[in-house]
Design a protein around this motif. Structure first.
Motif, mmCIF file in Angstrom:
data_model
loop_
_atom_site.group_PDB
_atom_site.id
_atom_site.type_symbol
_atom_site.label_atom_id
_atom_site.label_comp_id
_atom_site.label_asym_id
_atom_site.label_seq_id
_atom_site.Cartn_x
_atom_site.Cartn_y
_atom_site.Cartn_z
ATOM 1 N N ASP A 6 13.360 37.284 78.923
ATOM 2 C CA ASP A 6 14.950 36.996 78.440
ATOM 3 C C ASP A 6 15.408 35.745 78.964
ATOM 4 O O ASP A 6 16.305 35.059 78.535
ATOM 5 C CB ASP A 6 15.749 38.136 79.001
ATOM 6 C CG ASP A 6 15.469 39.367 78.214
ATOM 7 O OD1 ASP A 6 15.149 39.360 77.022
ATOM 8 O OD2 ASP A 6 15.873 40.551 78.852
ATOM 9 N N ASP A 7 14.803 35.054 80.086
ATOM 10 C CA ASP A 7 14.969 33.996 80.394
ATOM 11 C C ASP A 7 14.615 32.675 79.687
ATOM 12 O O ASP A 7 15.028 31.675 79.914
ATOM 13 C CB ASP A 7 14.621 33.762 82.055
ATOM 14 C CG ASP A 7 15.110 34.850 82.817
ATOM 15 O OD1 ASP A 7 16.653 35.172 82.627
ATOM 16 O OD2 ASP A 7 14.579 35.532 83.546
ATOM 17 N N LEU A 8 13.632 32.815 78.671
ATOM 18 C CA LEU A 8 12.872 31.903 78.171
ATOM 19 C C LEU A 8 13.802 31.690 76.627
ATOM 20 O O LEU A 8 14.207 32.860 76.122
ATOM 21 C CB LEU A 8 11.316 32.172 77.950
ATOM 22 C CG LEU A 8 10.687 32.244 79.174
ATOM 23 C CD1 LEU A 8 9.269 32.591 78.668
ATOM 24 C CD2 LEU A 8 10.559 31.022 79.810
ATOM 25 N N PRO A 9 13.621 30.461 76.099
ATOM 26 C CA PRO A 9 14.162 30.318 74.803
ATOM 27 C C PRO A 9 13.099 30.858 73.800
ATOM 28 O O PRO A 9 12.820 30.189 72.790
ATOM 29 C CB PRO A 9 14.430 28.863 74.690
ATOM 30 C CG PRO A 9 13.277 28.047 75.600
ATOM 31 C CD PRO A 9 13.051 29.281 76.644
ATOM 32 N N LEU A 10 12.919 32.121 73.797
ATOM 33 C CA LEU A 10 12.231 32.825 72.868
ATOM 34 C C LEU A 10 12.720 33.060 71.458
ATOM 35 O O LEU A 10 13.950 33.083 71.531
ATOM 36 C CB LEU A 10 11.629 34.242 73.204
ATOM 37 C CG LEU A 10 10.595 34.953 72.841
ATOM 38 C CD1 LEU A 10 9.305 34.349 72.879
ATOM 39 C CD2 LEU A 10 10.382 36.324 73.133
ATOM 40 N N ARG A 11 11.784 33.049 70.430
ATOM 41 C CA ARG A 11 12.574 33.074 69.180
ATOM 42 C C ARG A 11 13.103 34.643 69.093
ATOM 43 O O ARG A 11 12.604 35.647 69.698
ATOM 44 C CB ARG A 11 11.255 33.232 67.989
ATOM 45 C CG ARG A 11 10.857 31.832 67.659
ATOM 46 C CD ARG A 11 9.726 31.901 66.758
ATOM 47 N NE ARG A 11 9.698 33.186 65.931
ATOM 48 C CZ ARG A 11 8.419 33.582 65.046
ATOM 49 N NH1 ARG A 11 7.368 32.776 65.386
ATOM 50 N NH2 ARG A 11 8.101 34.571 64.432
ATOM 51 N N ASP A 12 14.409 34.552 68.389
ATOM 52 C CA ASP A 12 15.182 35.806 68.292
ATOM 53 C C ASP A 12 14.325 37.127 67.782
ATOM 54 O O ASP A 12 14.388 38.292 68.346
ATOM 55 C CB ASP A 12 16.255 35.538 67.441
ATOM 56 C CG ASP A 12 17.543 34.979 68.318
ATOM 57 O OD1 ASP A 12 17.445 34.567 69.539
ATOM 58 O OD2 ASP A 12 18.462 34.302 67.594
ATOM 59 N N ARG A 70 12.020 39.093 70.331
ATOM 60 C CA ARG A 70 12.590 39.633 71.540
ATOM 61 C C ARG A 70 12.315 41.112 71.379
ATOM 62 O O ARG A 70 12.686 41.563 70.235
ATOM 63 C CB ARG A 70 14.024 39.344 71.697
ATOM 64 C CG ARG A 70 14.206 37.914 72.052
ATOM 65 C CD ARG A 70 15.719 37.524 72.571
ATOM 66 N NE ARG A 70 15.775 35.893 72.925
ATOM 67 C CZ ARG A 70 15.303 35.308 74.011
ATOM 68 N NH1 ARG A 70 15.002 36.149 74.934
ATOM 69 N NH2 ARG A 70 15.537 34.215 74.264
#
Length: 362
Positions: free
Chosen positions: A6-12, A15
């Motif tokens: 959740d702290d990473l700029p992962l693709r929505d 998630r």
């Protein structure tokens, strides 16, 4: 401070997703991932070792980017007048299917399969940003040409996956279904024949349907019948223009020289490598008969595994088998478990353990 996804700029769209994977445990009887549990024959292992040793001195150079010799060998193995220009290969059939989706799927496009089916289709589709469309199956997971075609026409997907025989149910797929889906589709139709060598000969293969159908692709693997899962080699047959499309998305030199050498050696011994298929089919049928005798409900299967229902508490039975040193697969279908057909001794161990568990519960 602990960092989470959740702290990473992962693709929505990634998630909340979980990676593919079956439980791995050092149990003596591992029948959970549909491997061929027979070892590679010594004569074949020796040839593979020699072949790999021959390329080691040249590992300072990139491998053959087009892996033409391997493609030619696959064409020869498959028959049906296929040529090397109609063959693609990659590191396992999963990478082959990933190439297909990278070329023909992607953001704004859709991929479709008929659930329950191989769970990697969904993950691969999402991995390239495609929307996944879940079609449905009929009674006992069967598919009819008319219903499959209707669903495809209504969904209008860019890519359709047909698993033949189907994983995780083992359900055979008639060529009539393949033809109907192809006619109903405007996009790519992939027939995944990972377990084709275990299917009855009368079932036929979608390879026979390739002529004149440039949007039809037939995927295979060396992981199952060839007992080559650790080598990670999958392949595909299609019109040459499809192969050209897959070249657009593959990574450079994606098949190592070691992989190519090992696969070529195994194909030289295809007859020897496939000698275990008959015994695996025998053990598969033993499992079907054995679980039925214990009061469970095995499904018709053309693969190297058996899905059986009638399990009151699948998770509990899975754990009891695990505690007895037998690893099977809970595929997420309530009241069902799946077991791979192993050697005669492994099959006996599974049936004995299940018999004990069933007796305890009754």
């Amino acid at each position: 401070m602990t960092v989470t996804l959740d702290d990473l700029p992962l693709r929505d769209d990634l998630r909340g997703q979980t990676p593919y994977g079956a439980p791995q445990a050092p149990l003596a009887i591992a029948l959970n991932v549909n491997e061929n549990t027979h070892p590679v024959p010594p004569v074949v292992a020796d040839d593979i070792a020699r072949s790999v040793a021959e390329v080691v001195a040249g590992l300072n150079r990139y491998p053959d980017r087009e892996f033409y010799d391997l493609r030619e060998a696959f064409a020869g193995y498959l028959g049906h007048d296929l040529t090397a220009e109609q063959i693609w290969a990659a590191n396992g059939s999963n990478e082959v299917l990933q190439h297909v989706l990278q070329a023909f799927g992607g953001p704004g496009r859709t991929a479709m399969g008929f659930t329950p089916t191989y769970s990697m289709y969904t993950l691969l589709a999402r991995g390239v940003g495609s929307e996944w469309i879940a079609g449905t199956r009929g009674e006992r997971f069967e598919m009819s040409p008319s219903d499959a075609a209707r669903q495809v026409r209504e969904a209008n997907p860019d890519v359709v996956f047909l698993c033949s025989p189907n994983n995780p149910t083992g359900t055979p797929l008639s060529l009539d279904v393949v033809e109907a889906v192809y006619e109903a589709s405007r996009g790519i139709v992939v027939v995944d024949e990972a377990y084709a060598e275990f299917a009855p000969a009368e079932s036929g293969t979608a390879l026979s349907l390739l002529p004149g159908r440039e949007r039809l692709l037939v995927s295979r693997t060396m992981s199952k019948a060839f007992a080559f899962a650790g080598a990670r080699v999958g392949y595909l047959a299609a019109d040459p223009v499809v192969i050209d499309a897959l070249r657009l998305v593959r990574l450079p030199y994606h098949l190592s020289a070691v992989t190519q050498a090992a696969a070529l050696a195994a194909l030289r011994h295809s007859e020897e490598m496939l000698r275990t298929v008959a015994d695996i089919v025998l053990q598969r049928d033993r499992i079907s008969e054995g679980v039925a005798a214990l009061g469970y409900d095995p499904y018709r299967t053309g693969s190297n595994f058996v899905l059986f229902g009638g399990v009151a508490d699948a998770r509990a039975v899975w754990q009891k088998l695990y505690d007895r040193g037998v690893l099977v697969r809970d595929v997420g279908i309530p009241g069902h478990l799946r077991v791979s057909a192993g050697t005669e001794a492994e099959t006996t161990a599974f049936l004995d353990a299940l018999r004990d568990i069933t007796a305890e519960e009754n």
